[in-house]
Design an enzyme around this catalytic site. Sequence first.
Site, PDB file in Angstrom:
ATOM      1  N   PHE A 194      15.862   2.095 -10.597  1.00  0.00           N
ATOM      2  CA  PHE A 194      15.048   0.861 -10.500  1.00  0.00           C
ATOM      3  C   PHE A 194      14.657   0.717  -9.283  1.00  0.00           C
ATOM      4  O   PHE A 194      15.334   0.873  -8.347  1.00  0.00           O
ATOM      5  CB  PHE A 194      16.032  -0.648 -10.855  1.00  0.00           C
ATOM      6  CG  PHE A 194      15.317  -1.876 -10.584  1.00  0.00           C
ATOM      7  CD1 PHE A 194      14.090  -1.936 -11.441  1.00  0.00           C
ATOM      8  CD2 PHE A 194      15.556  -2.777  -9.603  1.00  0.00           C
ATOM      9  CE1 PHE A 194      13.542  -3.214 -11.001  1.00  0.00           C
ATOM     10  CE2 PHE A 194      15.086  -4.036  -9.296  1.00  0.00           C
ATOM     11  CZ  PHE A 194      13.882  -4.019  -9.908  1.00  0.00           C
ATOM     12  N   GLN A 195      13.349   0.468  -9.039  1.00  0.00           N
ATOM     13  CA  GLN A 195      12.660   0.558  -7.812  1.00  0.00           C
ATOM     14  C   GLN A 195      12.856   1.734  -6.953  1.00  0.00           C
ATOM     15  O   GLN A 195      12.848   1.681  -5.720  1.00  0.00           O
ATOM     16  CB  GLN A 195      12.927  -0.870  -7.038  1.00  0.00           C
ATOM     17  CG  GLN A 195      12.812  -2.313  -7.419  1.00  0.00           C
ATOM     18  CD  GLN A 195      12.916  -3.265  -6.586  1.00  0.00           C
ATOM     19  OE1 GLN A 195      13.539  -3.515  -5.834  1.00  0.00           O
ATOM     20  NE2 GLN A 195      11.871  -4.241  -6.620  1.00  0.00           N
ATOM     21  N   MET A 215     -21.090  -5.056   5.225  1.00  0.00           N
ATOM     22  CA  MET A 215     -21.582  -3.816   5.609  1.00  0.00           C
ATOM     23  C   MET A 215     -21.839  -3.038   4.305  1.00  0.00           C
ATOM     24  O   MET A 215     -22.890  -2.175   4.284  1.00  0.00           O
ATOM     25  CB  MET A 215     -20.413  -3.246   6.216  1.00  0.00           C
ATOM     26  CG  MET A 215     -20.633  -1.647   6.810  1.00  0.00           C
ATOM     27  SD  MET A 215     -22.224  -1.794   7.699  1.00  0.00           S
ATOM     28  CE  MET A 215     -21.366  -1.755   9.510  1.00  0.00           C
ATOM     29  N   LYS A 271      20.263   3.044   0.006  1.00  0.00           N
ATOM     30  CA  LYS A 271      20.939   2.070   0.216  1.00  0.00           C
ATOM     31  C   LYS A 271      22.531   2.371   0.589  1.00  0.00           C
ATOM     32  O   LYS A 271      23.014   1.573   1.438  1.00  0.00           O
ATOM     33  CB  LYS A 271      20.937   1.253  -1.216  1.00  0.00           C
ATOM     34  CG  LYS A 271      21.711  -0.378  -1.063  1.00  0.00           C
ATOM     35  CD  LYS A 271      21.584  -0.859  -2.456  1.00  0.00           C
ATOM     36  CE  LYS A 271      22.294  -2.478  -2.154  1.00  0.00           C
ATOM     37  NZ  LYS A 271      21.861  -3.041  -3.451  1.00  0.00           N
ATOM     38  N   GLU A 281       4.295  -6.508   2.913  1.00  0.00           N
ATOM     39  CA  GLU A 281       4.642  -5.387   3.688  1.00  0.00           C
ATOM     40  C   GLU A 281       3.539  -4.509   4.385  1.00  0.00           C
ATOM     41  O   GLU A 281       3.683  -4.005   5.448  1.00  0.00           O
ATOM     42  CB  GLU A 281       5.542  -4.167   2.681  1.00  0.00           C
ATOM     43  CG  GLU A 281       6.982  -4.784   2.264  1.00  0.00           C
ATOM     44  CD  GLU A 281       6.867  -5.420   0.976  1.00  0.00           C
ATOM     45  OE1 GLU A 281       5.630  -5.711   0.517  1.00  0.00           O
ATOM     46  OE2 GLU A 281       7.906  -5.867   0.496  1.00  0.00           O
TER      47      GLU A 281
HETATM   48  C1  LIG Z   1      -9.329  -1.962   2.250  1.00  0.00           C
HETATM   49  C2  LIG Z   1     -11.118  -1.769   2.159  1.00  0.00           C
HETATM   50  N1  LIG Z   1     -11.699  -1.698   0.945  1.00  0.00           N
HETATM   51  C3  LIG Z   1     -13.093  -1.433   1.022  1.00  0.00           C
HETATM   52  C4  LIG Z   1     -13.464  -1.074   2.183  1.00  0.00           C
HETATM   53  C5  LIG Z   1     -15.020  -0.625   1.958  1.00  0.00           C
HETATM   54  N2  LIG Z   1     -15.696  -1.662   3.075  1.00  0.00           N
HETATM   55  C6  LIG Z   1     -16.062  -1.298   4.428  1.00  0.00           C
HETATM   56  S1  LIG Z   1     -16.739  -2.712   4.836  1.00  0.00           S
HETATM   57  C7  LIG Z   1     -16.699  -3.574   3.608  1.00  0.00           C
HETATM   58  C8  LIG Z   1     -17.330  -5.102   3.738  1.00  0.00           C
HETATM   59  C9  LIG Z   1     -16.581  -5.771   4.601  1.00  0.00           C
HETATM   60  O1  LIG Z   1     -16.801  -7.160   4.353  1.00  0.00           O
HETATM   61  P1  LIG Z   1     -16.412  -8.387   5.287  1.00  0.00           P
HETATM   62  O2  LIG Z   1     -14.842  -8.308   5.582  1.00  0.00           O
HETATM   63  O3  LIG Z   1     -16.626  -9.704   4.831  1.00  0.00           O
HETATM   64  O4  LIG Z   1     -17.045  -8.022   6.784  1.00  0.00           O
HETATM   65  P2  LIG Z   1     -18.666  -8.184   7.112  1.00  0.00           P
HETATM   66  O5  LIG Z   1     -19.259  -6.789   6.908  1.00  0.00           O
HETATM   67  O6  LIG Z   1     -19.458  -9.120   6.012  1.00  0.00           O
HETATM   68  O7  LIG Z   1     -18.871  -8.514   8.372  1.00  0.00           O
HETATM   69  C10 LIG Z   1     -15.974  -2.976   2.523  1.00  0.00           C
HETATM   70  C11 LIG Z   1     -15.778  -3.652   1.294  1.00  0.00           C
HETATM   71  C12 LIG Z   1     -12.702  -0.999   3.335  1.00  0.00           C
HETATM   72  N3  LIG Z   1     -13.226  -0.526   4.569  1.00  0.00           N
HETATM   73  N4  LIG Z   1     -11.443  -1.287   3.283  1.00  0.00           N
END
Ligand SMILES: Cc1ncc(C[n+]2csc(CCOP(=O)(O)OP(=O)(O)O)c2C)c(N)n1
Lengths: 563, 194
Positions: free
Chosen positions: A113-114, A472, A163, A51
């Site tokens: 439920f749900q 990052m 529902k 979803e």
């Molecule tokens: C759902 C979610 N969880 C955690 C983060 C924190 N976060 C920001 S950038 C990042 C790393 C992203 O890694 P990747 O998708 O491999 O991209 P890269 O930076 O390596 O290009 C994280 C964990 C986020 N932005 N979104």
Amino acid sequence: MVMMSGADILLESLKRLGVDTIFGYPGGAVLPLYDRFPAHPEIHHVLVRHEQAAGHAADGYARASGRLGVALATSGPGATNLVTAITNAQMDSVPTLFITGNVIRALIGRDGFQEADITGITMPTVKHNYLVMQAQDIARTIAEAAYLATTGRKGAVHVDIPKDVFIEQAEFEWPEHVSVRGYRIPGKADAESVREAAAIINAAERPVIFAGHGIIQADAAEELRRFAERGGIPILNTLLGLGGIPQDHALSYGMMGMHGSYWANHTASAADVIIGLGMRMDDRAMGRFADMNPTAKIVHVDIDPAEHGKNLFTLCPVVGDVKQVLPQLTDAIEKRSHVEWIRWIDTLRSEHRHSMMVPPGNELTTQYAVSKIAEFAGREAIFTTGVGQHQMWAAQFMDISRPRQFITSGGLGTMGFEVPAAMGAQAACRDRQVWTICGDGGFQMTFQEIATMVDERLPVKMAIMNNGFLGMVRQWQELFHNDNYVSVAMSQPDFVKIAEAYGIRGIRVSDQSQVEDAIREAAADPGPVILDFQVTAEENVWPMVPSGAALKETIEGPQRVTR
Amino acid sequence: MSTNTHTVSALVEDHPGVLNRVSSLFRRRGFNIESLAVGTTEEPGISRMTIVVEGPPNIADQVQKQLDKLIDVVTVETLNEDESVVRELALIKVACRPDQRREILDVVDIFRGSVVDVSTTTVIIQLTAAADTLNALIENLRPYGIREMVRTGRIALARGPRTTATHQHETEEERRFHQEIGRLPEGELPFSSK
Ligand SMILES: Cc1ncc(C[n+]2csc(CCOP(=O)(O)OP(=O)(O)O)c2C)c(N)n1
Ligand SMILES: [Mg+2]
């Protein structure tokens, strides 16, 4: 008098709104609704695999097309799975409608439920939400919901329907008009604030425009160009504002903010008048508020008056729709060219261009890969991204020059947005090439949607920037936590084999010399394609404004960051 | 009244959940509510919320604008306390032996309050007044022992003929919406909206 079931009323109402695509996932509470889809072939239901992806797809659909995006989920877990996508759409003001089923009315409040109190959960993250307790209210509610989602400051609206309300019979009555007495839609600005703004702008010596997502949402790129050209005012874009002005326009100076260019951030800091257009003075774009050019006079045009003065003191707030306000302002300002100021910025740019170049050499970097993708796919293509380093490099190097060309999660920064958003964009724009620039981390959050894309014949090109890291986060650990890498290195699956498992083409790219062929091959393939770009691992995104620093403290390159 | 409280008056749709929307907004944005009073109005379907907010002078502007963004909030205004009638009702249950009644009644009279309940050990005092006056009465009753107390929170109305109530009709945009987006696609649908 036409009696219909609540399910039919809902689907008829959506048709009247011109909705032709719904991204959804079935379950017990929405069974009576699914039962009626075959009777409404004008609405195509896209069966997703999760979803959250339905929500991001609706979001991508809306951003790519400007039309209302619609997602559907069942009660309880189906509904809670939508929450990230709802929040994401609302943060970036994307016109979206989220519909959930709920347990039957008699069970509401009894932990059926749900059952989830989903309207309670979404309340703080939507523009508005509804719990519809009678079938006879469905048509009016859907009309109102669509009206709220697509007008004013656009956003996410959620409608929850028990529902048995889908089953209940009621008269179908499409409302002649919606009337929401607590809701006003700003249009033109009042003459007084236009005069005031024009006086400030006319007196400016070093004016600058901050152009945001509002320009794109309001389809006001043309109005922006005319205004800037008349006033001779340089334009900086926020991340979500990219595409509001072509990068090769003489007054376009690119992206500002945490990973904006040195010259953009210094232009923002040196201006004497700042004209914010359809943007919300976000901390990632502004840096430390207190030192974001405290002496500049701020003129801020926004459709949402609550944005005025929320983060920065605004000398001249202008409430209105940028598409209508910009022509007013253009008429009110004097023709200028600000030659000296522009020369100053141009000099700054030529002195600092090096920090915004694809690194030389023959390593396979993300910067190189995304700039090549942009070069081959061209301006007519649509690019989506995940969140992280690859997102910032995409923003820096993909020459984003057309509204709705660049689709990225700005406010919420949602990893896993890239693939489903691309799927939605492709569903909205079947004749455009859609590329999604994926993080290897983000890709693994939602790539189950490849199955949906195969079913739906949505030929999205998925370019994974495989750096083996949550890049990052790794960059922040390197710079601000003394290289203490914790939970950022990831082993990756064989992405080419994943492609094979879904019956699509997978291409591994491990060397710079393979990049162009791989892109050509992917573009020529009629189906979805995964490209596994094995990019340099420990590259950092520059320039950077360390979090909590001011824009003028932009650091251009790999030196120790001290704060 | 201290300068760092602001009286915000909002007319809201009498829908389920509207109180939740308002309180959720205050929590999320970090606005401090000192008191909140809700009641019906002269207009069916509309309630009035009087909210007292604590914070720096510029907070009232944000509170007002953020409240106004809620779809269920019809109008909202920050009331200038000098140009408004501001009142609060308190019921104060005070420990009181029969021989102390005269003394306590004298205090209550000075504040133009009234005694609304008497027992052998307590009295309940009612006072409607501005918050300062209420606070003063409470201080005067404290030595006798306050058993329990309830205050309604401030309610307020602008003085003079001016009102906050605006009875709005459909705007131009709303009409346009139904012509452009909500129109009946020609010939396609068998259902008439008439
Ligand atoms: C759902 C979610 N969880 C955690 C983060 C924190 N976060 C920001 S950038 C990042 C790393 C992203 O890694 P990747 O998708 O491999 O991209 P890269 O930076 O390596 O290009 C994280 C964990 C986020 N932005 N979104
Ligand atoms: Mg990565």
